[in-house]
Design a protein around this motif. Sequence first.
Motif, PDB file in Angstrom:
ATOM      1  N   GLY A   1       0.674  -0.954  -0.099  1.00 30.26           N
ATOM      2  CA  GLY A   1      -0.243   0.036   0.394  1.00 30.26           C
ATOM      3  C   GLY A   1       0.925   1.349  -0.080  1.00 30.26           C
ATOM      4  O   GLY A   1       0.580   2.290   0.307  1.00 30.26           O
ATOM      5  N   TYR A   2       1.726   1.265  -0.464  1.00 25.36           N
ATOM      6  CA  TYR A   2       2.797   2.539  -0.665  1.00 25.36           C
ATOM      7  C   TYR A   2       2.954   3.220  -2.308  1.00 25.36           C
ATOM      8  O   TYR A   2       3.610   4.088  -1.939  1.00 25.36           O
ATOM      9  CB  TYR A   2       4.070   2.090  -0.119  1.00 25.36           C
ATOM     10  N   ASP A   3       2.134   3.314  -2.967  1.00 32.15           N
ATOM     11  CA  ASP A   3       2.337   3.806  -4.374  1.00 32.15           C
ATOM     12  C   ASP A   3       1.296   4.714  -3.668  1.00 32.15           C
ATOM     13  O   ASP A   3       0.346   5.360  -2.042  1.00 32.15           O
ATOM     14  CB  ASP A   3       1.380   3.075  -4.882  1.00 32.15           C
ATOM     15  N   TYR A   4       1.431   6.296  -4.824  1.00 35.74           N
ATOM     16  CA  TYR A   4       0.423   7.299  -4.478  1.00 35.74           C
ATOM     17  C   TYR A   4      -0.597   7.084  -3.800  1.00 35.74           C
ATOM     18  O   TYR A   4      -1.899   7.959  -3.201  1.00 35.74           O
ATOM     19  CB  TYR A   4       0.448   7.940  -5.533  1.00 35.74           C
ATOM     20  N   ASN A   5      -1.388   6.266  -5.174  1.00 38.91           N
ATOM     21  CA  ASN A   5      -2.782   6.366  -4.735  1.00 38.91           C
ATOM     22  C   ASN A   5      -3.092   5.972  -3.660  1.00 38.91           C
ATOM     23  O   ASN A   5      -4.750   6.182  -3.594  1.00 38.91           O
ATOM     24  CB  ASN A   5      -3.359   4.971  -6.272  1.00 38.91           C
ATOM     25  N   ARG A   6      -2.694   4.480  -3.005  1.00 32.32           N
ATOM     26  CA  ARG A   6      -2.881   4.113  -1.264  1.00 32.32           C
ATOM     27  C   ARG A   6      -2.952   5.074  -0.609  1.00 32.32           C
ATOM     28  O   ARG A   6      -3.830   5.140   0.305  1.00 32.32           O
ATOM     29  CB  ARG A   6      -2.682   3.228  -2.149  1.00 32.32           C
TER      30      ARG A   6
END
Length: 269
Positions: A70-75
Motif C-alpha cells: 500500500g505504498y503507491d501514491y493512489n493508496r
Amino acid sequence: MDYWIEVEQGVRIYVNDINPSGHSPILFMHGWPANHHLFEYQYDQLLQRGYRCLGMDVRGFGQSDKPLYGYDYNRSADDIRCVVEAMTLNNFTLLGHSTAGAVAVRYMKRHEGYGVSKLVLCAAAAPSLIQRPNFPYGLNEMAVTNIIQGTYRDRPDMLRDFGEIFFHNKVSEPFASWFLQMGLQAASWSTVQVAKAWLSEVLFDDLAFVNIPTLILHGIHDRVCLFRLGVAQHQGIKGSIFVPFKNSGHGLFYDEKEKFNDQLMRFVG
C-alpha cells in the motif's frame, strides 16, 4: 488528541489533532522517512496563534500501522480521504512535504480535493522525483537505487547520510540524532517501498487538476527534490504562488523556519 483511523481492514493511520478547537485547520503530511513530529517548529508558532494543527503519520511511518503493502501514491491518497472523512474535516489546508507533497497533488486529482480549500506544497516530489526522458530536472535513478540498497545494507547509516543532505544549514548533533530517530521509527519495508514508488510515479497530468489556491515553497539548495521541481509545479498549477527559499535545502521548514511559518500563516489566513 490521538486518533488511530482504520483506512482498510487491519490498517490504522495515526493522527494527532493538537488543537481541536482552533481555527483554520491544517493537515500536515510529512515526507519520507520521517513522521508528523517533523513539523514541531511549525506547531510551536501556529498553536500560539490559535490554529488547529493535525499531524498525520503516513502508513509505514511513525505511529501508524506498517503493512507490507500500500505504498503507491493512489493508496496513500486514499488514506488521506479516509482520514478526512473520519475526522469530518472540511475547508482545511492540506500541506505536503516532499513525497507527501506529491501524494497531496494525487489527492487533488483522485479525490477531487475533497474537503481541501487550500494546498501547500513544500519541497514537493512532483511532477517526478527522478529524471524522465521529457523531464531532465530530477535526481538520476541511481540515487534512488543507492537509497534502496543502503536500506537493505545498513539502514541507520543510510538515514544518517540522508540527514546530512536534508538541511542546507548545519544542525546540532542532538538535532541530527532526533531526525535520525524519526527515520528509524519507520519499518524497513515501508522505507524501501516508498523509495521504489519514486521510480514509477509521475504527476505531470495531475498538476492540472489542482484548482484551488496553492502555495509552493521550495529551497533553492534542495538536494533531494531539486529546485526545478518547484518551478515545474508553479508552471503546471494555474494561479499558484511560488516562493523560493534562498537559504534552504530540503528541510526549508527548519532552515528558514521563521520565513516558512510567516508564509504559511499569511497564506492560510
